[in-house]
Motif scaffolding. Structure first.
Motif, PDB file in Angstrom:
ATOM      1  N   ARG A 259       0.873  -1.174   0.000  1.00  0.00           N
ATOM      2  CA  ARG A 259       0.000   0.000   0.000  1.00  0.00           C
ATOM      3  C   ARG A 259       0.908   1.222   0.000  1.00  0.00           C
ATOM      4  O   ARG A 259       1.867   1.283   0.779  1.00  0.00           O
ATOM      5  N   VAL A 260       0.655   2.184  -0.851  1.00  0.00           N
ATOM      6  CA  VAL A 260       1.520   3.359  -0.935  1.00  0.00           C
ATOM      7  C   VAL A 260       0.696   4.601  -0.586  1.00  0.00           C
ATOM      8  O   VAL A 260      -0.534   4.569  -0.578  1.00  0.00           O
ATOM      9  N   SER A 261       1.398   5.677  -0.277  1.00  0.00           N
ATOM     10  CA  SER A 261       0.717   6.945  -0.021  1.00  0.00           C
ATOM     11  C   SER A 261       1.682   8.070  -0.347  1.00  0.00           C
ATOM     12  O   SER A 261       2.869   7.843  -0.547  1.00  0.00           O
ATOM     13  N   ARG A 262       1.157   9.274  -0.377  1.00  0.00           N
ATOM     14  CA  ARG A 262       2.018  10.419  -0.700  1.00  0.00           C
ATOM     15  C   ARG A 262       1.416  11.676  -0.077  1.00  0.00           C
ATOM     16  O   ARG A 262       0.228  11.694   0.260  1.00  0.00           O
ATOM     17  N   TYR A 263       2.263  12.678   0.032  1.00  0.00           N
ATOM     18  CA  TYR A 263       1.771  13.987   0.458  1.00  0.00           C
ATOM     19  C   TYR A 263       1.293  14.706  -0.790  1.00  0.00           C
ATOM     20  O   TYR A 263       2.080  15.006  -1.682  1.00  0.00           O
ATOM     21  N   THR A 264      -0.001  14.936  -0.885  1.00  0.00           N
ATOM     22  CA  THR A 264      -0.557  15.522  -2.111  1.00  0.00           C
ATOM     23  C   THR A 264      -0.406  17.035  -2.062  1.00  0.00           C
ATOM     24  O   THR A 264      -1.142  17.717  -1.348  1.00  0.00           O
ATOM     25  N   LYS A 265       0.560  17.539  -2.837  1.00  0.00           N
ATOM     26  CA  LYS A 265       0.847  18.978  -2.813  1.00  0.00           C
ATOM     27  C   LYS A 265       0.000  19.728  -3.833  1.00  0.00           C
ATOM     28  O   LYS A 265      -0.513  19.127  -4.777  1.00  0.00           O
ATOM     29  N   GLY A 266      -0.092  21.032  -3.650  1.00  0.00           N
ATOM     30  CA  GLY A 266      -0.652  21.900  -4.688  1.00  0.00           C
ATOM     31  C   GLY A 266      -2.128  22.220  -4.540  1.00  0.00           C
ATOM     32  O   GLY A 266      -2.682  22.899  -5.398  1.00  0.00           O
ATOM     33  N   PHE A 267      -2.785  21.756  -3.477  1.00  0.00           N
ATOM     34  CA  PHE A 267      -4.183  22.143  -3.284  1.00  0.00           C
ATOM     35  C   PHE A 267      -4.241  23.613  -2.897  1.00  0.00           C
ATOM     36  O   PHE A 267      -3.524  24.045  -1.989  1.00  0.00           O
ATOM     37  N   GLU A 268      -5.123  24.366  -3.557  1.00  0.00           N
ATOM     38  CA  GLU A 268      -5.324  25.757  -3.162  1.00  0.00           C
ATOM     39  C   GLU A 268      -6.692  25.887  -2.506  1.00  0.00           C
ATOM     40  O   GLU A 268      -7.422  26.844  -2.728  1.00  0.00           O
ATOM     41  N   ASN A 269      -7.068  24.861  -1.733  1.00  0.00           N
ATOM     42  CA  ASN A 269      -8.355  24.858  -1.047  1.00  0.00           C
ATOM     43  C   ASN A 269      -8.200  24.085   0.265  1.00  0.00           C
ATOM     44  O   ASN A 269      -7.082  23.726   0.651  1.00  0.00           O
ATOM     45  N   LEU A 270      -9.326  23.792   0.930  1.00  0.00           N
ATOM     46  CA  LEU A 270      -9.213  23.204   2.275  1.00  0.00           C
ATOM     47  C   LEU A 270      -8.570  21.824   2.286  1.00  0.00           C
ATOM     48  O   LEU A 270      -8.145  21.331   3.340  1.00  0.00           O
ATOM     49  N   ARG A 271      -8.437  21.202   1.113  1.00  0.00           N
ATOM     50  CA  ARG A 271      -7.798  19.884   1.094  1.00  0.00           C
ATOM     51  C   ARG A 271      -6.326  19.963   1.481  1.00  0.00           C
ATOM     52  O   ARG A 271      -5.721  18.953   1.831  1.00  0.00           O
ATOM     53  N   ARG A 272      -5.727  21.168   1.440  1.00  0.00           N
ATOM     54  CA  ARG A 272      -4.317  21.252   1.866  1.00  0.00           C
ATOM     55  C   ARG A 272      -4.190  20.925   3.355  1.00  0.00           C
ATOM     56  O   ARG A 272      -3.134  20.528   3.817  1.00  0.00           O
ATOM     57  N   PHE A 273      -5.292  21.080   4.103  1.00  0.00           N
ATOM     58  CA  PHE A 273      -5.241  20.724   5.525  1.00  0.00           C
ATOM     59  C   PHE A 273      -5.546  19.239   5.746  1.00  0.00           C
ATOM     60  O   PHE A 273      -5.419  18.742   6.857  1.00  0.00           O
ATOM     61  N   LEU A 274      -5.985  18.567   4.691  1.00  0.00           N
ATOM     62  CA  LEU A 274      -6.245  17.126   4.790  1.00  0.00           C
ATOM     63  C   LEU A 274      -5.060  16.306   4.264  1.00  0.00           C
ATOM     64  O   LEU A 274      -4.975  15.101   4.508  1.00  0.00           O
ATOM     65  N   ALA A 275      -4.146  16.976   3.545  1.00  0.00           N
ATOM     66  CA  ALA A 275      -3.029  16.257   2.919  1.00  0.00           C
ATOM     67  C   ALA A 275      -2.235  15.403   3.926  1.00  0.00           C
ATOM     68  O   ALA A 275      -1.834  14.274   3.592  1.00  0.00           O
TER      69      ALA A 275
END
Ligand code: SAM
Length: 302
Positions: A259-275
């Motif tokens: 199982r892999v995961s990553r820090y999803t960069k580049g959100f310019e909305n509230l998803r940056r706090f969910l990354a």
């Protein structure tokens, strides 16, 4: 397309994937999701590979990323053919290295072991039979090649419970359905203008810059991804555990299943706090919010 269900699925996704293609920020963010480290490959690990991007979407953002990263050939497959003009706008610069094919992951038009790397992100939950789709993807992966999929896991995360409830509301309540269908950056801006105007008439700001910060939590990118969760005809949200998906790989002769995961960069909305929760899907807060979350898994065919 074989069924009315598939046509409806395609129509929902086509609308928002064209919006994504039209928006440089969103398209660039999607392309940046594909990097070698995420899949556990060495830098340059896609060079020379023959890749299948199954359920590539109208904008074929992952296909674009694999080609940019040096893949020898990328076959982009999606239901029907109406999406091809959109994908071609980005992919035509790669010439014959890019091939667009209409078809379904439930019945792939390729021989056994055709591809070095098979990528299938967010597709299986929207099909009539995710397990059948998985077996097809496994079949066309060559021995020694890799299969990557994402699927929404089981679990009692608050977020997916809310989404499930709201999907029922979307199906049964015409007013809610209309509000969701009209949800975009423009309607959201009108709503925020009104909200903040009434607020400022009644109370001074608590924090400096709070209105601007509040606005920064919402953008088109957020609404585009939210709308599909309600509008897509099916979403097998709670259908599979992580162990079940591992078993699918093992039963199809895969090893090195991760199982892999990553820090999803580049959100310019509230998803940056969910990354942080996307990266650390095992953290109690992530479990509370997303349950088993979005399972992103890769295995090597033995
Ligand atoms: C959430 S979108 C993901 C698109 C793309 N993979 C991405 O990551 O941007 C799901 C896609 O699966 C496609 N899809 C649904 N059922 C499919 C099937 N049976 N065969 C191929 N694609 C399918 C939809 O048309 C849609 O474009």
């Amino acid at each position: 397309m074989d069924t009315a269900f598939e046509s409806e699925t395609r129509a929902v996704f086509d609308r928002y994937q064209r919006e994504q293609e039209n928006n440089e920020h969103i398209f660039t963010r999607l392309v940046s999701l594909i990097d070698e480290e995420y899949f556990g490959f060495n830098p340059g690990g896609f060079a020379g590979l023959n890749v299948l991007d199954a359920g590539c979407g109208s904008n074929a953002n992952a296909s674009y990323a694999f080609l940019e990263k040096g893949a020898a050939k990328v076959t982009s497959l999606e239901l029907g053919e109406e999406w091809m003009d959109c994908a071609a706008r980005r992919l035509s610069k790669f010439g014959r290295k890019s091939e667009l094919i209409g078809g379904s992951v439930l019945n792939l038009p390729f021989g056994d072991g055709s591809f070095d790397f098979v990528h299938c992100a967010g597709v299986l939950p929207h099909t009539a039979n995710p397990r059948k789709g998985f077996d097809e993807l496994a079949r066309v992966t060559r021995p020694g090649g890799h299969l990557f999929i994402t699927i929404i896991g089981t679990g009692n995360g608050i977020f997916y419970r809310c989404i499930n409830h709201l999907r029922e509301l979307y199906a049964s309540d015409a007013q809610f359905r209309q509000a969701i269908d009209n949800l975009d950056g423009r309607t959201a801006k009108e709503a925020l203008d009104w909200l903040l105007a009434v607020k400022s008439q009644n109370e001074p700001p608590f924090l400096k810059g709070e209105d601007g910060f509040f606005r920064s939590l919402f953008d088109d990118d957020l609404f585009v991804t939210l709308r599909d969760r309600f509008q897509a005809p099916t979403y097998h949200e709670f259908a599979f555990t992580e162990q079940q998906i591992r078993n699918w790989y093992a039963e199809n002769g895969f090893i090195d299943i991760r199982r892999v995961s990553r820090y999803t960069k580049g959100f310019e909305n509230l998803r940056r706090f969910l990354a942080p929760l996307y990266l650390h899907y095992d953290h109690p807060l992530a479990r509370f919010w997303f349950g088993d979350g979005c399972i992103q898994m890769i295995g090597a065919r033995n």
